[in-house]
Write an enzyme that holds these catalytic residues in place. Structure first.
Site, PDB file in Angstrom:
ATOM      1  N   HIS A 142       7.428   0.307  -2.680  1.00 16.81           N
ATOM      2  CA  HIS A 142       7.056   0.160  -1.275  1.00 16.81           C
ATOM      3  C   HIS A 142       7.735  -1.080  -0.715  1.00 16.81           C
ATOM      4  O   HIS A 142       8.167  -1.959  -1.484  1.00 16.81           O
ATOM      5  CB  HIS A 142       5.544  -0.013  -1.116  1.00 16.81           C
ATOM      6  N   TYR A 191      -6.452   0.110  -0.153  1.00 20.77           N
ATOM      7  CA  TYR A 191      -5.520   0.968  -0.895  1.00 20.77           C
ATOM      8  C   TYR A 191      -6.179   2.336  -0.984  1.00 20.77           C
ATOM      9  O   TYR A 191      -7.005   2.587  -1.864  1.00 20.77           O
ATOM     10  CB  TYR A 191      -5.236   0.373  -2.275  1.00 20.77           C
ATOM     11  N   ASP A 215      -1.960   0.445   2.163  1.00 21.77           N
ATOM     12  CA  ASP A 215      -1.358   1.715   1.779  1.00 21.77           C
ATOM     13  C   ASP A 215      -2.367   2.812   2.114  1.00 21.77           C
ATOM     14  O   ASP A 215      -3.351   3.016   1.399  1.00 21.77           O
ATOM     15  CB  ASP A 215      -1.040   1.699   0.288  1.00 21.77           C
TER      16      ASP A 215
END
Length: 536
Positions: free
Chosen positions: A302, A141, A182
């Site tokens: 998302h 992330y 991400d």
């Protein structure tokens, strides 16, 4: 083998539970980001999922922030697992290793880069052409570069640098490598709904790093018609990894994975593609069968991204030490069915209506309901300063505190004195309610920078006493102004409040109520804007 990555924006928010979510994704390895759970908040239901082993990384500094987790089916049990990218968080033997050159990064910087719970690495065995091979999966992330905090821009680039060195070191050790999660940067204009300053789009530091990290990225400018697919672009430019989605969909447009919830941008598909599966070149070209996004899956700002390989996974003999099953707070929780059929003696304390000791969460609930109760002392009442009530001096009676009726406080008191009464004004009550909304998501923010929320009218105004002027209270406690109609659609507008610090902070304005979208979309929000006139 199927692998999925998804920024879930809070792992404890699934309505049907994590097990049903994992089963619905139907993958061997599921990598989740932004779990927003620290170790003290991780419950058994989330940590121990039947049929899966799980591996978490937690933020050390802030609660409810960041965090990643990897869930593996029992048939995909890894042979090694590790938290973080630096190696500083490992304290067990079955680690992944291969850290790369970190000499130019100070020990303090390394600690900070791993302190936010942004990476979990699992290593698996797969059946290759010439026998078993290793596959390392880096679930990350990546940080967001806050435009108002220059130090976070540097932090993000340092994280990218560390991630690339670790991934390439694993690759050089002979392992296949997948980096997914991400990434918080849209790579090309085709990956952004409305790219600003298109001439300088490539100058973004995050995009420069992606061009260096991805193979053929510098020569890949396929922004063609919607839906076309084809083979990967061959080029000597760029790095050692391939964007799996663009490998199979090099020119597909409107393929976004993140949308602003504040503006309802998902309704008009006004978003960015910042969630990726990157695979080492040999793995991508010889083992990947397909990759795609899943915009139909809701539950977060998302959507998931999946990749499918022709590799057969060989499960490890036991779960690595990082597995949640080995955490002291969960160890021994997985009992055999026969354990629940054994009669357990009733452990009552001092004849009270007690129950068997429950989970830590239940104990905390009971403690909050009765903070002065003693779990081991039979629930004796305690007096002031936390001392037992029996510790009061003998011979003195402790007078109980009188308990009044709540309604009595609102009744008018009778005045036994004959004569003129003192003038008393009417009681005043009122308040306001507000909701601060934050824009979650991309490094490339969509829409205006101001954070706004809908203003709420004043509520709870009490009735004035007989004789008071009602017009006065109407003037003081007036409601919100009537919304105008936007000129493009003729719909009532919504009231917003500027939350960003500056000369306009606190001011209210009206905008079109429709979701944000591209200017060419007639169903999207129009450009109507009007400040609220406080004089009306």
């Amino acid at each position: 083998m199927k692998i999925v990555t998804w920024n879930v924006n809070g792992i404890r928010g699934f309505k049907d539970g994590i097990r049903k979510t994992l089963d619905a994704l139907d993958a061997d390895v599921v990598c989740l980001q932004e779990t927003k759970v620290t170790r003290d908040l991780l419950d058994e239901r989330t940590a121990i999922v039947e049929g899966y082993s799980s591996y978490f990384s937690f933020s050390r500094g802030r609660s409810g922030y960041s965090g990643v987790a990897t869930f593996c089916r029992e048939s995909a049990t890894p042979v090694a697992a590790e938290e973080g990218l630096t190696g500083l968080l490992t304290n067990h033997g079955d680690v992944v290793g291969c850290y790369g050159d970190q000499k130019d990064i100070s020990s303090e910087e390394l600690q900070l880069l791993d302190n936010e719970g942004r990476a979990v690495i699992t290593q698996h065995r797969i059946n290759g052409l010439d026998g078993p091979e290793r596959l390392s999966v880096l679930n990350v992330y990546c940080p967001r570069a806050d435009p108002e905090k220059p130090e976070r821009k540097l932090f993000k680039l340092k994280f990218y640098q560390l991630l690339q060195r670790r991934a390439e070191a694993l690759l050089e050790s002979g392992s296949h490598v997948i980096v997914l999660g991400d990434i918080n940067t849209s790579h090309r204009p085709i990956d952004h709904c409305d790219p600003d300053d298109i001439d300088n789009f490539e100058d973004n530091p995050g995009r420069k790093w992606l061009n260096e990290f991805l193979f053929g990225a510098e020569d890949d400018h396929n922004d063609g018609s919607d839906g076309e697919t084809g083979p990967p672009q061959k080029s000597s430019a760029g790095g050692k990894f391939v964007d799996a989605f663009r490998l199979f969909h090099p020119t597909r447009t409107q393929a976004f994975t993140c949308w602003s919830t504040l503006t309802g941008a998902r309704q008009t598909n006004y978003g960015t593609r910042i969630d990726y599966i990157f695979a080492s070149r040999v793995l991508a070209e010889t083992h990947f069968l397909g990759a795609d996004i899943m915009p139909e899956v809701e539950g977060s700002d998302h959507c998931p991204v999946w990749g499918r390989l022709d590799c057969e996974l060989l499960p490890g003999s036991r779960c690595p030490s990082l597995c949640t099953r080995h955490m002291p707070e969960f160890a021994g929780k997985q009992q055999k069915l026969s354990r629940f059929l054994v009669k357990v003696p009733d452990r009552r304390v001092d004849g009270a209506k007690g129950v068997l000791p429950g989970s830590q969460e239940d104990e905390e609930i009971r403690e909050n309901l009765n903070p002065f109760a003693s779990g081991a002392g039979g629930g004796r009442k305690r007096g002031r300063d936390g001392l037992p009530a029996s510790s009061a001096p003998r011979g003195k009676k402790v007078q109980p505190t009188p308990r009044g009726n709540l309604l009595a406080f609102f009744k008018a008191k009778s005045d036994p004195v004959v004569g003129p009464k003192q003038d008393q004004g009417p009681s005043e009550a009122g308040g306001n309610a507000g909701n601060q909304h934050g824009v979650h998501g991309a490094e490339d923010p969509v829409g205006p920078n101001e954070e706004r929320d809908e203003a709420a009218p004043l509520e709870g105004a009490g009735k004035s006493r007989k004789g008071a002027c009602p017009d006065f209270w109407k003037a003081v406690l007036h409601g919100p102004p009537q919304p105008p109609l936007c000129k493009a659609h003729g719909d009532p507008c919504v009231l917003r409040t500027v939350k960003k610090a500056g000369p306009n902070m606190g001011k209210q304005f009206f905008v079109c109520a429709r979701p944000q979208g591209h200017a060419s979309n007639p169903e999207a929000r129009c450009n109507f804007f009007a400040w609220v006139d406080k004089g009306k």
